[in-house]
Design an enzyme around this catalytic site. Sequence first.
Site, PDB file in Angstrom:
ATOM      1  N   THR A  89       8.348 -38.056  22.031  1.00  0.00           N
ATOM      2  CA  THR A  89       7.476 -37.147  22.501  1.00  0.00           C
ATOM      3  C   THR A  89       7.684 -35.851  21.801  1.00  0.00           C
ATOM      4  OG1 THR A  89       7.509 -38.085  24.732  1.00  0.00           O
ATOM      5  CG2 THR A  89       6.345 -35.943  24.662  1.00  0.00           C
ATOM      6  N   ALA A 130      10.926 -24.061  11.554  1.00  0.00           N
ATOM      7  CA  ALA A 130      10.076 -22.881  12.275  1.00  0.00           C
ATOM      8  C   ALA A 130      11.087 -21.690  12.262  1.00  0.00           C
ATOM      9  CB  ALA A 130       9.660 -23.351  13.594  1.00  0.00           C
ATOM     10  N   HIS A 131      12.283 -21.754  12.611  1.00  0.00           N
ATOM     11  CA  HIS A 131      13.239 -20.473  13.150  1.00  0.00           C
ATOM     12  C   HIS A 131      13.670 -19.783  11.879  1.00  0.00           C
ATOM     13  CE1 HIS A 131      17.430 -21.707  12.188  1.00  0.00           C
ATOM     14  NE2 HIS A 131      16.849 -22.693  12.266  1.00  0.00           N
ATOM     15  N   THR A 170      17.300 -29.711   9.066  1.00  0.00           N
ATOM     16  CA  THR A 170      18.444 -30.845   8.963  1.00  0.00           C
ATOM     17  C   THR A 170      17.820 -32.278   9.357  1.00  0.00           C
ATOM     18  OG1 THR A 170      20.281 -29.154   9.501  1.00  0.00           O
ATOM     19  CG2 THR A 170      20.625 -31.323   9.835  1.00  0.00           C
ATOM     20  N   CYS A 224      32.088 -21.648   6.290  1.00  0.00           N
ATOM     21  CA  CYS A 224      33.662 -22.249   6.496  1.00  0.00           C
ATOM     22  C   CYS A 224      33.522 -23.468   6.157  1.00  0.00           C
ATOM     23  CB  CYS A 224      34.150 -21.781   7.850  1.00  0.00           C
ATOM     24  SG  CYS A 224      35.519 -22.361   8.432  1.00  0.00           S
ATOM     25  N   ASN A 265      20.282 -21.508   0.273  1.00  0.00           N
ATOM     26  CA  ASN A 265      20.523 -20.389   1.349  1.00  0.00           C
ATOM     27  C   ASN A 265      21.969 -19.435   1.307  1.00  0.00           C
ATOM     28  OD1 ASN A 265      22.134 -22.986   2.023  1.00  0.00           O
ATOM     29  ND2 ASN A 265      23.054 -21.976   3.794  1.00  0.00           N
ATOM     30  N   GLN A 291      14.463 -22.343   3.334  1.00  0.00           N
ATOM     31  CA  GLN A 291      14.518 -20.731   3.051  1.00  0.00           C
ATOM     32  C   GLN A 291      13.306 -20.214   2.235  1.00  0.00           C
ATOM     33  OE1 GLN A 291      16.560 -18.940   4.399  1.00  0.00           O
ATOM     34  NE2 GLN A 291      18.099 -20.189   5.173  1.00  0.00           N
TER      35      GLN A 291
END
Lengths: 375, 394
Positions: free
Chosen positions: A226, A189-190, A69, A313, A140, A170
């Site tokens: 950082t 990453a996730h 994002t 939604c 997505n 994705q």
Amino acid sequence: MIYFDNASTTRIMESSRCVLIDALERYGNPSSPHGMGVEMNREIHEAARKIAVKLGCFPEEIIFTSGATESNNLAILGGLAKFKRRGGHILSTPLEHPSVLQPLHHLQSEGFNVTFAHPEEWDAYLNDETVMVSFSQVHNETGDLNDISTIAKRVKQKNPEIIVHVDGAQGFCKEAASFSCVDLYSFSAHKFHGPKGVGGLMVRKGVRIVPLMHGGGQQQGLRPGTENTSGILAMAAAAEAQWEKQVEHRTHVSDLYCLLSNLEKELPDCFINRRSDCYSPYILNMSFAGVNGETLVHTLTQERIYISMGAACRARKKDRSPLYSLPGMDDVRVKSAIRFSFSVENTIEEAETVKTVVIRCVNELRNRHATKGSY
Amino acid sequence: MNKKVLLIKYGEISLRKGNRALYERRLMDAIRARLRNFAGDAIHVMREQGRILVEDTRGDIDGSSVLPMIQSIFGIAGICLCVKTTEDDLKNLKVTALDYLREVRPNHDFSFKVETKRGNKQYPLTSNEISAEVGGYLLEHEPGLSVDVHHPEMIVWIEIRNYCYIYTESIRGEGGLPYGSSGKGMLLLSGGIDSPVAGYLTARRGVEIIPVYFHSPPYTSDRALDKVLDLTRRLAAYTGGCELWVVPFTETQLLLHERVRPERLTLLLKRAMLHIASLLGKKEKALCLITGDSIGQVASQTIHSLAAVDSASAFPVLRPLAAMDKQQIINTAQRIGTYDISIRPYEDCCTLFVADHPECKPRTDVIENIEKYIAELPDYWKAAADNAVKYEIK
């Protein structure tokens, strides 16, 4: 427990988790002038190099962010900031994530002209005013797949000055692609078995980005703050592991996709929601007419099967789901849409179980609503 | 000796004659409970001749910290941050009033008057005499002041009770009656905008509210339940705590959906809710049910519809919103902080089974007969009540 919501987030893989925890012990700030800082800076640079190799760019062209994002916002708002005064034309598609659509809507209100059209129609819209194109590698919600290299090349042939941004959230480490004509590429990453809270943006040399934040000048001033050092190292570890086995993983996931997409044949009034035959097998969006999507999601939750709604939604009408842009989509299909999204960790047995349970639940829910009382 | 304290004014309780002591005690207990975490036993709460005195034994009370903690207590009409003086002679009153005025309004160019109330009728001067003496003293020592007995910019209040109190401002409280002093009521809480407001208004009149939420998985999500928990927490900020019943409603809902025509389904569902809430009410020794119905707002809230469901309740059904417009209800919901929670987009069970054309003018006898035909219904209501889960909400 069966987890079929990997487009939302994936489980952190063992090697990535080990790197994450281990890296917490080496807590130097990469900007510090002393040994601990210098050492950490080297490790971050090495992580950038690992990712850069996959994208065919230089390590210094990788900017680390908090996720896709932020990368999308940096690419679009930062990439177009220099055109703010004179405006310009932006080309995107109707099938984009809100973190692309919202910045584009914002730019529209600032005077930019934005066209939302599918890539095969772009030739009609590309013009001298076009300053950027932005599209997703994989959508997505539907899993529709865009051929990055072909689209990017065509745009550059028309005008090499047009900035090409691709949202790879994705697609990275899942779908093979060539990035040679891509200027900006977002990843998170996730979505590929790394930790949450870290991602990146490839920024080709020569593309001028105006930073969204101001601060201590880290990452060439493009993204001060950082760095999330442990997150970055864990992300690079996940990328290495996933990239290497991309083809093998995709083959396995395709089997899962095929198994579940057979629901279309086994249940009446059942549809697969996607735009074309070019798709990623990691995401399967289906509608079971007559069954409210959210109700089906909750019903499956009771069976400890976790999936997602097929249309996120959206509170306001003008933010209607992109699903409406698909041919044949109406309110019934959109409201009943659900999304299965797979990972390499899912098994065929899990897919078979889910298929059986879905058939049972859909039939049950349909029967309940078919009977109307007579009193 | 002078000290900053709070003087609490309470409204209708003073009309309660025989029950007055009971109400006062409830109110004082509520204030003590709210302040316990803040100051332990250091803050004393006691009766003071028609007022309640809140005093910090360690010194001046920290008004800015204490006020927000007690402002939401029902039964409080006004809160005054005063200076209390133990020496009640006139000279001391004058000096204290002057010091206090100088502290609260450093700028002295305004009009004022002094109003005195004597709770202690033994005091040698009348109220008017005290006002005149003190007023004169203030004028003498602050040349910028002027007296205006009709439209003063500031009133200096003096109250002579067991001790003397001087204040210039009374902050409005929530009003109403002490919580719990009117008995218990079961509140049918749906998660919408209306029912939390109905709960607040009834609680404000002293009714201890026990919310009941009807949960219908998989048709309603856990997020809808979370929303109701948050609404109960918001109401608990006023009541000092609540107990919420969550009723498993899916079986009852499906049975009715199977047997009853879509146009009448909502009415039978509402009757089921009143039956189940009544069963829980008997357990809780409640005296009423409370709903968020507002006349004519939706089909199930026409007077015909309300009449058709009422007999399902074993208790009187209170409908505090009956005569309110939607905008008035929304205004109250915004003021009490439930509106933003209520508009979160998670379905409650009422909305998913609504027919396209629900009946607006049902016949009561027809609806009651339908309920009798479905012989299993009482077992379903009982099972729902027996399997309900209670949450303690602070």
